[in-house]
Scaffold this active site. Structure first.
Site, PDB file in Angstrom:
ATOM      1  N   CYS A   1       0.836  -1.195   0.000  1.00 23.11           N
ATOM      2  CA  CYS A   1       0.000   0.000   0.000  1.00 23.11           C
ATOM      3  C   CYS A   1       0.876   1.253   0.000  1.00 23.11           C
ATOM      4  CB  CYS A   1      -0.928   0.008   1.207  1.00 23.11           C
ATOM      5  SG  CYS A   1      -2.023   1.445   1.234  1.00 23.11           S
TER       6      CYS A   1
ATOM      7  N   GLY B   1      -1.495  -6.008 -11.432  1.00 24.98           N
ATOM      8  CA  GLY B   1      -1.380  -4.692 -12.027  1.00 24.98           C
ATOM      9  C   GLY B   1      -1.963  -4.617 -13.424  1.00 24.98           C
TER      10      GLY B   1
END
Length: 367
Positions: A101, A203
């Site tokens: 994160c 991703g």
């Protein structure tokens, strides 16, 4: 796919996305098929140990929501260890540690991407968790803090040595956030750094072809999908079919998209109550609408919705408004059809695909 002691039905994973991958969305995706393992929103280990209401709501589950991993963040070894043991006692199938994160409020307390800057300390923390539970412990990381500090290969190798069951790698650095191109070579370097532990790539997986390219180009064992699942909750079943057969299934029809959107709302109301569930759905419905074609009339109203009855009124009005963009067969005229999804690592050179993949706003702004 083997995942520690677990045997998963596919190598496709639902990424944690703060404010979005709650129980209603996980159930919606599971009903469409193809998903191997889902992970909750990231949960603060200390808040979980203190039995804070918000933390307990984040890990809410049901018998249909299996197998389930809970993602923890924190930097105090004892808290992370004890939170993992508590989750095991509840019957959670796996623990994932957030090391990816990029949000400042997570990093400044030593969690998230900050864990990638102190390898020995992070490895010791993870070892304490692995030793404390029998269920699989995995870690999700980025490629590094920035382009000058690509620590993921070294960290993955260190975590393999202390017994993690898998490593999830988002192909960007912390400095990138969600901008720029996903670095497939960076993910491949992590795959090459470990000996036996599976590496899961992550991703910009927005299409089955993108999943196939990431698997082929990186050698990763599976892929984890986050924002792509909000455009297309069918992506798991369609990708599983494509990887097995080479056949691309047709995109869901407008009516099928509406059916699933309504099912999602029903589950939101069931889990959170009508008032809170509808307010939360204000940020979810526009994601479905991105693949409806022209949708301004729907979006500007649904972001203010406060009841299910009002939602269906908005939907009925939108159907009537949308009719002007349809041909004689009831399909969108070609010029009004949404552009194909193109992940950053498959976009033509010099052309950006980022505009098509915005970052949702949630409790953790850019996870």
């Amino acid at each position: 796919m083997r995942f520690g002691a677990l045997t998963l039905t596919s190598n496709l994973f639902l990424s944690p996305l703060a404010g979005y991958t709650n129980l209603p969305f996980r159930l919606t995706v599971r009903e469409l098929g193809g998903l191997g393992l889902a992970t909750t929103d990231l949960v603060n280990a200390r808040s979980l140990l203190e039995r804070k209401e918000k933390a307990l709501k984040l890990i809410e589950t049901s018998p249909a929501d299996r197998p389930l991993a809970v993602q923890l963040f924190g930097s105090v070894p004892e808290e992370m260890r004890d939170a993992a043991a508590y989750l095991e006692s509840l019957g959670i199938a796996s623990i994932d540690i957030n090391m990816g994160c990029p949000v400042r409020k997570v990093c400044r307390v030593g969690g998230g991407s900050a864990m990638m800057t102190e390898l020995s300390r992070t490895a010791a923390l993870v070892k304490g968790m692995v030793d404390a539970v029998r269920i699989p412990v995995s870690a999700k990381m980025r490629l590094g803090w920035d382009d000058e500090n690509l620590t993921a290969p070294d960290l993955a190798r260190a975590l393999e040595d202390v017994g993690v069951a898998a490593v999830f790698v988002h192909g960007r650095t912390r400095a990138q956030g969600f901008g720029g191109t996903v670095n497939l070579a960076g993910i491949r370097s992590v795959v090459q750094a470990v000996r036996t532990v599976p590496v899961i790539g992550n991703g910009d997986i927005t299409t089955p072809q993108a999943a196939e390219k990431m698997l082929q180009d990186t050698g990763c064992t599976g892929v984890s999908i986050g924002r792509g699942a909000f455009y297309n909750p069918w992506i798991f079943s369609h990708t599983l079919h494509y990887l097995a057969t080479g056949e691309l299934l047709p995109d869901p029809s407008f009516e099928e998209r509406v059916r699933v959107m309504c099912r999602h709302l029903d589950l939101m109301v069931k889990v959170f109550g009508e008032d809170h569930g509808c307010r939360m759905f204000r940020k979810v419905a526009p994601w479905y609408a991105k693949r409806f074609g022209p949708a301004n009339e729907f979006t500007k109203r649904v972001v203010l919705v406060s009841s299910q009855a009002e939602f269906y009124e908005i939907l009925d009005r939108y159907r009537q408004w949308r009719a002007q963009f349809l041909d004689e067969s009831g399909e969108l005229k070609p010029r009004f059809r949404p552009a194909p999804m193109v992940p950053s690592f498959m976009a033509p050179q010099g052309q950006s695909a980022r505009e098509q993949i915005p970052v949702p706003k949630g409790p953790v702004e850019v996870w």
